[in-house]
Scaffold this motif. Structure first.
Motif, PDB file in Angstrom:
ATOM      1  N   MET A 183      39.627 -10.668 -33.789  1.00 40.99           N
ATOM      2  CA  MET A 183      38.440 -10.143 -34.432  1.00 40.99           C
ATOM      3  C   MET A 183      38.687 -10.084 -35.941  1.00 40.99           C
ATOM      4  O   MET A 183      39.684  -9.545 -36.388  1.00 40.99           O
ATOM      5  CB  MET A 183      38.149  -8.745 -33.880  1.00 40.99           C
ATOM      6  N   LYS A 184      37.765 -10.636 -36.725  1.00 45.51           N
ATOM      7  CA  LYS A 184      37.950 -10.622 -38.172  1.00 45.51           C
ATOM      8  C   LYS A 184      37.712  -9.211 -38.708  1.00 45.51           C
ATOM      9  O   LYS A 184      36.904  -8.457 -38.180  1.00 45.51           O
ATOM     10  CB  LYS A 184      37.012 -11.613 -38.848  1.00 45.51           C
ATOM     11  N   SER A 185      38.428  -8.876 -39.748  1.00 48.15           N
ATOM     12  CA  SER A 185      38.283  -7.561 -40.345  1.00 48.15           C
ATOM     13  C   SER A 185      37.072  -7.532 -41.270  1.00 48.15           C
ATOM     14  O   SER A 185      36.891  -8.410 -42.106  1.00 48.15           O
ATOM     15  CB  SER A 185      39.534  -7.198 -41.141  1.00 48.15           C
ATOM     16  N   ILE A 186      36.254  -6.527 -41.096  1.00 49.25           N
ATOM     17  CA  ILE A 186      35.096  -6.353 -41.970  1.00 49.25           C
ATOM     18  C   ILE A 186      35.248  -5.103 -42.835  1.00 49.25           C
ATOM     19  O   ILE A 186      34.330  -4.742 -43.551  1.00 49.25           O
ATOM     20  CB  ILE A 186      33.777  -6.315 -41.161  1.00 49.25           C
ATOM     21  N   VAL A 187      36.422  -4.479 -42.770  1.00 49.87           N
ATOM     22  CA  VAL A 187      36.682  -3.296 -43.587  1.00 49.87           C
ATOM     23  C   VAL A 187      36.553  -3.672 -45.053  1.00 49.87           C
ATOM     24  O   VAL A 187      37.072  -4.690 -45.494  1.00 49.87           O
ATOM     25  CB  VAL A 187      38.078  -2.711 -43.281  1.00 49.87           C
ATOM     26  N   GLY A 188      35.843  -2.855 -45.798  1.00 48.67           N
ATOM     27  CA  GLY A 188      35.637  -3.098 -47.224  1.00 48.67           C
ATOM     28  C   GLY A 188      34.342  -3.824 -47.529  1.00 48.67           C
ATOM     29  O   GLY A 188      33.906  -3.874 -48.667  1.00 48.67           O
ATOM     30  N   LYS A 189      33.722  -4.397 -46.517  1.00 52.17           N
ATOM     31  CA  LYS A 189      32.454  -5.098 -46.738  1.00 52.17           C
ATOM     32  C   LYS A 189      31.308  -4.091 -46.756  1.00 52.17           C
ATOM     33  O   LYS A 189      31.470  -2.940 -46.385  1.00 52.17           O
ATOM     34  CB  LYS A 189      32.243  -6.153 -45.660  1.00 52.17           C
ATOM     35  N   TRP A 190      30.149  -4.552 -47.179  1.00 50.54           N
ATOM     36  CA  TRP A 190      28.963  -3.703 -47.336  1.00 50.54           C
ATOM     37  C   TRP A 190      27.879  -4.139 -46.363  1.00 50.54           C
ATOM     38  O   TRP A 190      27.840  -5.293 -45.951  1.00 50.54           O
ATOM     39  CB  TRP A 190      28.435  -3.819 -48.762  1.00 50.54           C
ATOM     40  N   MET A 191      27.000  -3.203 -46.022  1.00 52.94           N
ATOM     41  CA  MET A 191      25.880  -3.541 -45.162  1.00 52.94           C
ATOM     42  C   MET A 191      24.688  -2.636 -45.457  1.00 52.94           C
ATOM     43  O   MET A 191      24.844  -1.564 -46.018  1.00 52.94           O
ATOM     44  CB  MET A 191      26.266  -3.447 -43.684  1.00 52.94           C
ATOM     45  N   TYR A 192      23.508  -3.114 -45.125  1.00 47.39           N
ATOM     46  CA  TYR A 192      22.333  -2.238 -45.142  1.00 47.39           C
ATOM     47  C   TYR A 192      22.078  -1.825 -43.704  1.00 47.39           C
ATOM     48  O   TYR A 192      22.522  -2.476 -42.758  1.00 47.39           O
ATOM     49  CB  TYR A 192      21.115  -2.917 -45.776  1.00 47.39           C
ATOM     50  N   ASN A 193      21.384  -0.730 -43.516  1.00 44.81           N
ATOM     51  CA  ASN A 193      21.216  -0.168 -42.183  1.00 44.81           C
ATOM     52  C   ASN A 193      19.830  -0.440 -41.616  1.00 44.81           C
ATOM     53  O   ASN A 193      18.831  -0.028 -42.195  1.00 44.81           O
ATOM     54  CB  ASN A 193      21.466   1.336 -42.210  1.00 44.81           C
ATOM     55  N   THR A 194      19.795  -1.104 -40.455  1.00 43.66           N
ATOM     56  CA  THR A 194      18.537  -1.288 -39.729  1.00 43.66           C
ATOM     57  C   THR A 194      18.529  -0.420 -38.477  1.00 43.66           C
ATOM     58  O   THR A 194      17.591  -0.470 -37.695  1.00 43.66           O
ATOM     59  CB  THR A 194      18.332  -2.761 -39.322  1.00 43.66           C
ATOM     60  N   GLY A 195      19.598   0.343 -38.271  1.00 46.65           N
ATOM     61  CA  GLY A 195      19.705   1.199 -37.083  1.00 46.65           C
ATOM     62  C   GLY A 195      19.375   2.644 -37.418  1.00 46.65           C
ATOM     63  O   GLY A 195      18.556   2.938 -38.286  1.00 46.65           O
ATOM     64  N   SER A 196      20.067   3.540 -36.756  1.00 49.81           N
ATOM     65  CA  SER A 196      19.862   4.970 -36.972  1.00 49.81           C
ATOM     66  C   SER A 196      20.922   5.509 -37.926  1.00 49.81           C
ATOM     67  O   SER A 196      21.813   4.778 -38.345  1.00 49.81           O
ATOM     68  CB  SER A 196      19.951   5.706 -35.631  1.00 49.81           C
ATOM     69  N   GLU A 197      20.834   6.811 -38.227  1.00 55.43           N
ATOM     70  CA  GLU A 197      21.857   7.429 -39.075  1.00 55.43           C
ATOM     71  C   GLU A 197      23.229   7.365 -38.412  1.00 55.43           C
ATOM     72  O   GLU A 197      24.234   7.180 -39.067  1.00 55.43           O
ATOM     73  CB  GLU A 197      21.508   8.906 -39.330  1.00 55.43           C
ATOM     74  N   GLU A 198      23.253   7.532 -37.096  1.00 53.43           N
ATOM     75  CA  GLU A 198      24.515   7.589 -36.377  1.00 53.43           C
ATOM     76  C   GLU A 198      25.047   6.217 -35.985  1.00 53.43           C
ATOM     77  O   GLU A 198      26.249   6.009 -35.903  1.00 53.43           O
ATOM     78  CB  GLU A 198      24.341   8.444 -35.121  1.00 53.43           C
ATOM     79  N   HIS A 199      24.176   5.281 -35.726  1.00 55.32           N
ATOM     80  CA  HIS A 199      24.612   3.945 -35.298  1.00 55.32           C
ATOM     81  C   HIS A 199      24.059   2.899 -36.253  1.00 55.32           C
ATOM     82  O   HIS A 199      22.910   2.482 -36.137  1.00 55.32           O
ATOM     83  CB  HIS A 199      24.144   3.664 -33.866  1.00 55.32           C
ATOM     84  N   TRP A 200      24.878   2.489 -37.192  1.00 59.20           N
ATOM     85  CA  TRP A 200      24.456   1.509 -38.181  1.00 59.20           C
ATOM     86  C   TRP A 200      24.460   0.116 -37.585  1.00 59.20           C
ATOM     87  O   TRP A 200      25.361  -0.248 -36.825  1.00 59.20           O
ATOM     88  CB  TRP A 200      25.395   1.548 -39.383  1.00 59.20           C
ATOM     89  N   SER A 201      23.471  -0.668 -37.940  1.00 57.97           N
ATOM     90  CA  SER A 201      23.468  -2.091 -37.614  1.00 57.97           C
ATOM     91  C   SER A 201      22.789  -2.827 -38.761  1.00 57.97           C
ATOM     92  O   SER A 201      22.041  -2.237 -39.532  1.00 57.97           O
ATOM     93  CB  SER A 201      22.755  -2.352 -36.291  1.00 57.97           C
ATOM     94  N   CYS A 202      23.098  -4.102 -38.863  1.00 57.80           N
ATOM     95  CA  CYS A 202      22.560  -4.906 -39.959  1.00 57.80           C
ATOM     96  C   CYS A 202      22.272  -6.300 -39.423  1.00 57.80           C
ATOM     97  O   CYS A 202      23.183  -6.996 -38.984  1.00 57.80           O
ATOM     98  CB  CYS A 202      23.570  -4.957 -41.104  1.00 57.80           C
ATOM     99  N   GLN A 203      21.012  -6.678 -39.461  1.00 54.20           N
ATOM    100  CA  GLN A 203      20.592  -7.953 -38.901  1.00 54.20           C
ATOM    101  C   GLN A 203      21.275  -9.145 -39.579  1.00 54.20           C
ATOM    102  O   GLN A 203      21.491 -10.161 -38.966  1.00 54.20           O
ATOM    103  CB  GLN A 203      19.082  -8.121 -39.013  1.00 54.20           C
ATOM    104  N   SER A 204      21.616  -9.019 -40.830  1.00 53.86           N
ATOM    105  CA  SER A 204      22.168 -10.145 -41.585  1.00 53.86           C
ATOM    106  C   SER A 204      23.685 -10.147 -41.654  1.00 53.86           C
ATOM    107  O   SER A 204      24.269 -10.969 -42.349  1.00 53.86           O
ATOM    108  CB  SER A 204      21.612 -10.117 -43.011  1.00 53.86           C
ATOM    109  N   GLY A 205      24.337  -9.235 -40.981  1.00 57.71           N
ATOM    110  CA  GLY A 205      25.791  -9.189 -41.020  1.00 57.71           C
ATOM    111  C   GLY A 205      26.315  -8.319 -42.145  1.00 57.71           C
ATOM    112  O   GLY A 205      25.675  -7.368 -42.557  1.00 57.71           O
TER     113      GLY A 205
END
Length: 140
Positions: free
Chosen positions: A1-23
């Motif tokens: 699994m590639k490390s995504i630590v340090g990367k940024w994202m915008y949130n399309t999910g909830s406050e508790e469960h972040w998700s980002c459609q674009s990665g």
């Protein structure tokens, strides 16, 4: 699994469960730019791409991906051991570890935490989820 630590994202999910459609994105600025597109751009029917519905909010959140912080609290371990020994030995152990300094407690906390993290690595039990830090709200 590639490390995504340090990367940024915008949130399309909830406050508790972040998700980002674009990665994930390398920079904060990229996450903002893509988040603005995601929440503002509309299809031919006037719907934003936000979950196939028109987005009525005036802002969205971005944050940086980080590993969960793990620290074992040494005072709890010391209290547990004092109780355990007290059950075995009675009143004679009441003052044992009563004069432990803050520095000594901190050393124990660091050692316990390091050992626990080593154990997580050796047993392949590291978290497969992430925390989000440096959260900020971006106005559209």
């Amino acid at each position: 699994m590639k490390s995504i630590v340090g990367k940024w994202m915008y949130n399309t999910g909830s406050e508790e469960h972040w998700s980002c459609q674009s990665g994930e994105f390398d920079t904060r600025e990229q996450a903002i730019e893509e988040g603005v597109k995601y929440f503002k751009d509309q299809d031919d029917y006037g719907y934003a791409y936000h979950e196939g519905e028109s987005f009525e909010g005036d802002s969205f959140d971005i944050g940086q991906i980080s590993e969960p912080e793990i620290y074992l609290e040494p005072h709890r371990i010391i209290d547990y051991v004092i109780e355990q020994v007290g059950e075995q030995c009675g009143e004679v152990s009441d003052r044992w570890l009563g004069k432990v300094s803050v520095g000594e407690v901190n050393i124990l906390g660091d050692m316990l935490t390091a050992t626990f993290k080593d154990w997580l690595n050796q047993t392949n039990n590291k978290p497969d989820f992430y925390a989000i830090k440096y959260i900020s709200s971006i106005k559209l």
